[in-house]
Design a protein around this motif. Structure first.
Motif, short mmCIF file in Angstrom:
data_model
loop_
_atom_site.label_atom_id
_atom_site.label_comp_id
_atom_site.label_asym_id
_atom_site.label_seq_id
_atom_site.Cartn_x
_atom_site.Cartn_y
_atom_site.Cartn_z
N LEU A 219 0.80 -1.23 0.00
CA LEU A 219 0.00 0.00 0.00
C LEU A 219 0.83 1.28 0.00
O LEU A 219 0.46 2.25 -0.69
CB LEU A 219 -0.98 -0.01 1.18
CG LEU A 219 -2.03 -1.13 1.16
CD1 LEU A 219 -2.99 -0.98 2.33
CD2 LEU A 219 -2.80 -1.14 -0.16
N PRO A 220 1.94 1.38 0.76
CA PRO A 220 2.70 2.63 0.72
C PRO A 220 3.13 3.05 -0.67
O PRO A 220 3.25 4.24 -0.97
CB PRO A 220 3.92 2.33 1.62
CG PRO A 220 3.40 1.34 2.60
CD PRO A 220 2.48 0.46 1.79
N GLN A 221 3.34 2.07 -1.56
CA GLN A 221 3.78 2.40 -2.92
C GLN A 221 2.73 3.21 -3.68
O GLN A 221 3.07 4.05 -4.52
CB GLN A 221 4.11 1.13 -3.70
CG GLN A 221 5.31 0.36 -3.18
CD GLN A 221 6.62 1.09 -3.43
OE1 GLN A 221 6.65 2.13 -4.06
NE2 GLN A 221 7.71 0.54 -2.94
N TYR A 222 1.46 2.98 -3.39
CA TYR A 222 0.40 3.73 -4.07
C TYR A 222 0.41 5.20 -3.65
O TYR A 222 0.24 6.10 -4.49
CB TYR A 222 -0.97 3.11 -3.79
CG TYR A 222 -1.14 1.72 -4.33
CD1 TYR A 222 -1.61 1.51 -5.62
CD2 TYR A 222 -0.83 0.60 -3.57
CE1 TYR A 222 -1.77 0.23 -6.14
CE2 TYR A 222 -0.98 -0.68 -4.07
CZ TYR A 222 -1.45 -0.86 -5.36
OH TYR A 222 -1.58 -2.13 -5.86
N TYR A 223 0.59 5.44 -2.35
CA TYR A 223 0.69 6.83 -1.87
C TYR A 223 1.87 7.53 -2.55
O TYR A 223 1.76 8.65 -3.03
CB TYR A 223 0.90 6.86 -0.35
CG TYR A 223 -0.24 6.37 0.49
CD1 TYR A 223 -1.21 7.25 0.98
CD2 TYR A 223 -0.35 5.03 0.84
CE1 TYR A 223 -2.23 6.81 1.81
CE2 TYR A 223 -1.38 4.57 1.66
CZ TYR A 223 -2.32 5.46 2.13
OH TYR A 223 -3.34 5.02 2.93
N ILE A 224 3.01 6.84 -2.54
CA ILE A 224 4.23 7.44 -3.10
C ILE A 224 4.07 7.67 -4.59
O ILE A 224 4.50 8.70 -5.12
CB ILE A 224 5.43 6.52 -2.80
CG1 ILE A 224 5.70 6.51 -1.30
CG2 ILE A 224 6.68 7.00 -3.54
CD1 ILE A 224 6.61 5.40 -0.84
N HIS A 225 3.45 6.72 -5.29
CA HIS A 225 3.23 6.90 -6.72
C HIS A 225 2.38 8.13 -7.00
O HIS A 225 2.67 8.92 -7.90
CB HIS A 225 2.57 5.66 -7.33
CG HIS A 225 2.31 5.80 -8.81
ND1 HIS A 225 1.17 6.37 -9.31
CD2 HIS A 225 3.08 5.49 -9.88
CE1 HIS A 225 1.21 6.38 -10.63
NE2 HIS A 225 2.37 5.85 -11.00
N TYR A 226 1.31 8.28 -6.24
CA TYR A 226 0.42 9.42 -6.47
C TYR A 226 1.16 10.74 -6.25
O TYR A 226 1.01 11.69 -7.03
CB TYR A 226 -0.78 9.34 -5.53
CG TYR A 226 -1.80 10.45 -5.76
CD1 TYR A 226 -2.60 10.46 -6.89
CD2 TYR A 226 -1.93 11.49 -4.84
CE1 TYR A 226 -3.53 11.48 -7.10
CE2 TYR A 226 -2.85 12.51 -5.04
CZ TYR A 226 -3.65 12.50 -6.17
OH TYR A 226 -4.55 13.52 -6.39
#
Length: 273
Positions: A106-113
């Motif tokens: 999940l942290p990767q989605y925040y960072i991607h955004y």
């Protein structure tokens, strides 16, 4: 910190220290300015976060730094919504290309955004009807750092460990190609599951057998997000569990693994006697 007892031929062997450099990693970097509420403004609003989660408000009140530290160290991994603009589950389900790239990390989605999704015009709000992937956009996940970078980082981490051991009156430790291979395998697994439990549900120590490594005592340190060997070693040395592994005089061999995924580095140290 998890402690494990090892048995070989009915003998009770050394305690194994295992530590996760996650909370300390991000707290240390935040203090240095590597992470701040301003950088995460698209996905983090302290007032929104406190209002949405009474359990957090009861503990942290309206302290922006405390709320931000919780969001960085736990909230993202738990999938908590910290701004009206971004809902991680909506973002994950809306864009199959991201789900294929990041899975349940999940942290990767925040960072991607933050780093590219918003600029690409992707929609992170819950309940929005947008479902298509932006045109002419490719999601790239690099699952291994370039070989020359990996080799350099491994050597640097080993050198830093020996510096810290010498500064604390502990004998040197030797890099092991076999342990490097095991640590690299573990680093790649951290992309799927940032845990001392492997993606297949077994203990991190099962990697030793797979790589033909025998041992009486062993330890593992893991971390993610640090941009350099010096940064990750500093993080580990500022966490009691990790520091204990690094300075353990029982350990004479070390392996280091590092992998890049989603613009973040994942780090592993493996120690054996």
């Amino acid at each position: 910190m998890k402690v494990q007892k090892l048995r070989i031929t009915s003998l009770l062997l050394s305690l194994v220290l295992v530590a996760v450099c996650f909370t300390n990693t991000l707290n240390v970097e935040a203090k240095k300015g590597a992470a701040s509420p301003a950088q995460y403004a698209a996905v983090f609003d302290a007032s929104y976060y406190a209002a949405k989660y009474p359990d957090l408000k009861a503990v942290f009140g309206t302290d922006e730094n405390a709320l931000f530290n919780h969001f960085i160290t736990s909230g993202m991994a738990e999938g908590r919504q910290a701004s009206e603009e971004f809902n991680v589950q909506a973002y994950k389900s809306r864009y199959p290309d991201l789900a294929a790239a990041f899975g349940n990390n999940l942290p990767q989605y925040y960072i991607h955004y933050i780093t590219s999704g918003k600029a690409e015009g992707r929609n992170g709000k819950a309940g929005a009807t947008v479902s298509q992937t932006p045109t002419n956009v490719t999601v790239t996940v690099q699952t291994q750092a370039p070989a020359n970078t990996t080799s350099s980082y491994v050597d640097q981490v080993v050198a830093l460990v020996n510096q810290d051991r010498a500064s604390n009156g502990v004998g040197g430790i030797t890099g092991s190609p076999a342990l490097n291979a095991a640590a690299q395998k573990r680093a790649e697994e951290l992309i799927q599951s940032f845990s001392h439990t492997r993606p297949n549900g077994t203990s991190c120590f099962t990697v030793f057998g797979e790589c033909g490594i025998s041992y009486r005592a062993a330890g593992e340190n893991i971390a993610w997000g640090q941009s350099s060997p010096a940064a990750v070693e500093n993080c580990w040395m500022n966490s009691s569990g990790h520091r204990a592994n690094i300075l353990n005089p029982s350990y004479g061999k070390i392996g280091v693994g590092v992998v890049e995924a989603g613009g973040r580095l994942y780090w592993v140290q493996l120690f054996t006697n």
